[in-house]
Motif scaffolding. Sequence first.
Motif, short mmCIF file in Angstrom:
data_model
loop_
_atom_site.label_atom_id
_atom_site.label_comp_id
_atom_site.label_asym_id
_atom_site.label_seq_id
_atom_site.Cartn_x
_atom_site.Cartn_y
_atom_site.Cartn_z
N THR A 94 0.84 -1.20 0.00
CA THR A 94 0.00 0.00 0.00
C THR A 94 0.88 1.25 0.00
OG1 THR A 94 -0.10 0.24 2.41
CG2 THR A 94 -1.75 -1.20 1.37
N VAL A 95 0.25 2.38 -0.26
CA VAL A 95 0.94 3.66 -0.23
C VAL A 95 1.61 3.88 1.13
CG1 VAL A 95 0.55 6.16 -0.20
CG2 VAL A 95 -0.49 4.75 -2.00
N ALA A 96 0.86 3.69 2.20
CA ALA A 96 1.40 3.91 3.55
C ALA A 96 2.56 2.96 3.86
CB ALA A 96 0.29 3.74 4.59
N GLU A 97 2.44 1.71 3.42
CA GLU A 97 3.53 0.75 3.66
C GLU A 97 4.81 1.18 2.94
OE1 GLU A 97 0.95 -3.39 4.25
OE2 GLU A 97 1.52 -2.72 2.25
N TYR A 104 8.71 0.97 10.23
CA TYR A 104 7.28 1.10 10.52
C TYR A 104 7.07 1.53 11.98
CZ TYR A 104 6.26 -1.49 6.21
OH TYR A 104 6.15 -1.88 4.91
N PRO A 105 6.15 2.48 12.22
CA PRO A 105 5.78 2.81 13.61
C PRO A 105 5.23 1.55 14.31
CG PRO A 105 4.95 4.47 12.09
CD PRO A 105 5.45 3.34 11.25
N SER A 111 4.12 -4.77 17.76
CA SER A 111 3.44 -5.00 16.48
C SER A 111 3.32 -3.70 15.70
CB SER A 111 2.05 -5.61 16.71
OG SER A 111 1.24 -4.72 17.47
N ILE A 112 3.11 -3.80 14.39
CA ILE A 112 3.04 -2.62 13.54
C ILE A 112 1.74 -1.85 13.79
CG2 ILE A 112 2.94 -1.81 11.14
CD1 ILE A 112 4.65 -4.21 10.38
N ALA A 113 1.87 -0.54 13.97
CA ALA A 113 0.70 0.32 14.25
C ALA A 113 0.08 0.78 12.92
CB ALA A 113 1.14 1.51 15.10
N TRP A 114 -0.78 -0.06 12.35
CA TRP A 114 -1.31 0.20 11.01
C TRP A 114 -2.12 1.49 10.96
CZ3 TRP A 114 1.18 -2.23 7.52
CH2 TRP A 114 1.66 -3.51 7.75
N LYS A 115 -2.93 1.76 11.97
CA LYS A 115 -3.74 2.99 11.96
C LYS A 115 -2.83 4.22 12.00
CE LYS A 115 -8.05 1.27 14.01
NZ LYS A 115 -9.02 1.42 15.14
N THR A 116 -1.78 4.14 12.79
CA THR A 116 -0.83 5.25 12.88
C THR A 116 -0.14 5.48 11.54
OG1 THR A 116 -0.42 4.79 15.22
CG2 THR A 116 1.24 6.09 14.05
N ILE A 117 0.25 4.40 10.87
CA ILE A 117 0.91 4.51 9.57
C ILE A 117 0.02 5.24 8.57
CG2 ILE A 117 1.67 3.18 7.55
CD1 ILE A 117 2.75 1.09 9.51
#
Length: 250
Positions: A94-97, A104-105, A111-117
Motif C-alpha cells: 500500500t501507499v502507507a507501507e 514502521y511505527p 506489532s506494527i501500528a497500522w492505523k498510525t501509519i
Amino acid sequence: MSLLTVTGLSKEFGGVHAVENGSLDLNPGEGLGLLGHNGAGKSTLIKILAGVYGKDSGTIAIGGTETELKTPRDALKKGIKVVFQEIALISEFTVAENIFLEEYPKRADGSIAWKTIRAEAKALFDRIGFAVDPAARTGDLPVSQQQMVEIARALAHEAKIVVMDEPTSSLTPKEVELLFVVIRRLTALGIAVVYVSHKLDEVFEISDTVTVLRDGRHISTRPTAEHTQDSLIQDMIGRRIDNLFPRSRT
C-alpha cells in the motif's frame, strides 16, 4: 551557509570520466535546474548524491560538514532523497507501507501500528497539498501519484534535499501543473529541489538557479532570470546556436 556543497567531484568507468571536477551548490528552499545534454554527467552526479555510486574523488558537504554517501540509506539519513524516472516503490504494498518501508511505527507490544501509519501518511500528503489514498495499492496508481508517494517518503525521512530526475517525462500537462504546485510547496517549507530536465520551458518556470554540466564538467551556475533559452543552449553545447544552425545563403 549552503545546504549542499559538492566540490571537485570525479567518477570514472573503465577509464572514461563520467564526472570530472564537478561542483554543485544548493541553498535551503532553492529550486535548482540541473541541465546538460545526454552524457553530460547529470545521472552520474545524482546517483552519487543518492548513494548508488561511490565517488572517486572530491568532497560532499551537507550544512558545511563533509560527509560520505556510501549507500542509499546513508543519503536518506543525511536528508537527500532522489526520485528517479524509474519509481522505486513496491507495487504490491500500500501507499502507507511504501512510505514507512524503512521503519514502521510500532505499538507498545512491538506489532506494527497500522492505523498510525495510515494517519501519518495522510498528514504527509496534507503537507504537500496532494490527496493520495494511504490504503491504495501502489501499483494501481498513475505515475504522477507514485511520484507523490516518493515525495511523501522524503518528508517522512525529514529530507532537506529532493532531487527529481526527468519527473515530467510520463505526465500529462495537467499532472505537470500539479507537480509544480507540489514543488513550490516543498521549497516554501525550506526543502531544496534539484530539477533535472531537458525541457527548458519547465526549468525557466520552476527553478531559481540553473547549473549546466557538459562532458562531465561544471560549466556554469547562474540565476535563471539571467538566462535566455539561447544562452542555456550555448552553455550546454559549447557553441552559439546561430553557429550550430547558420542561416542558409540565397
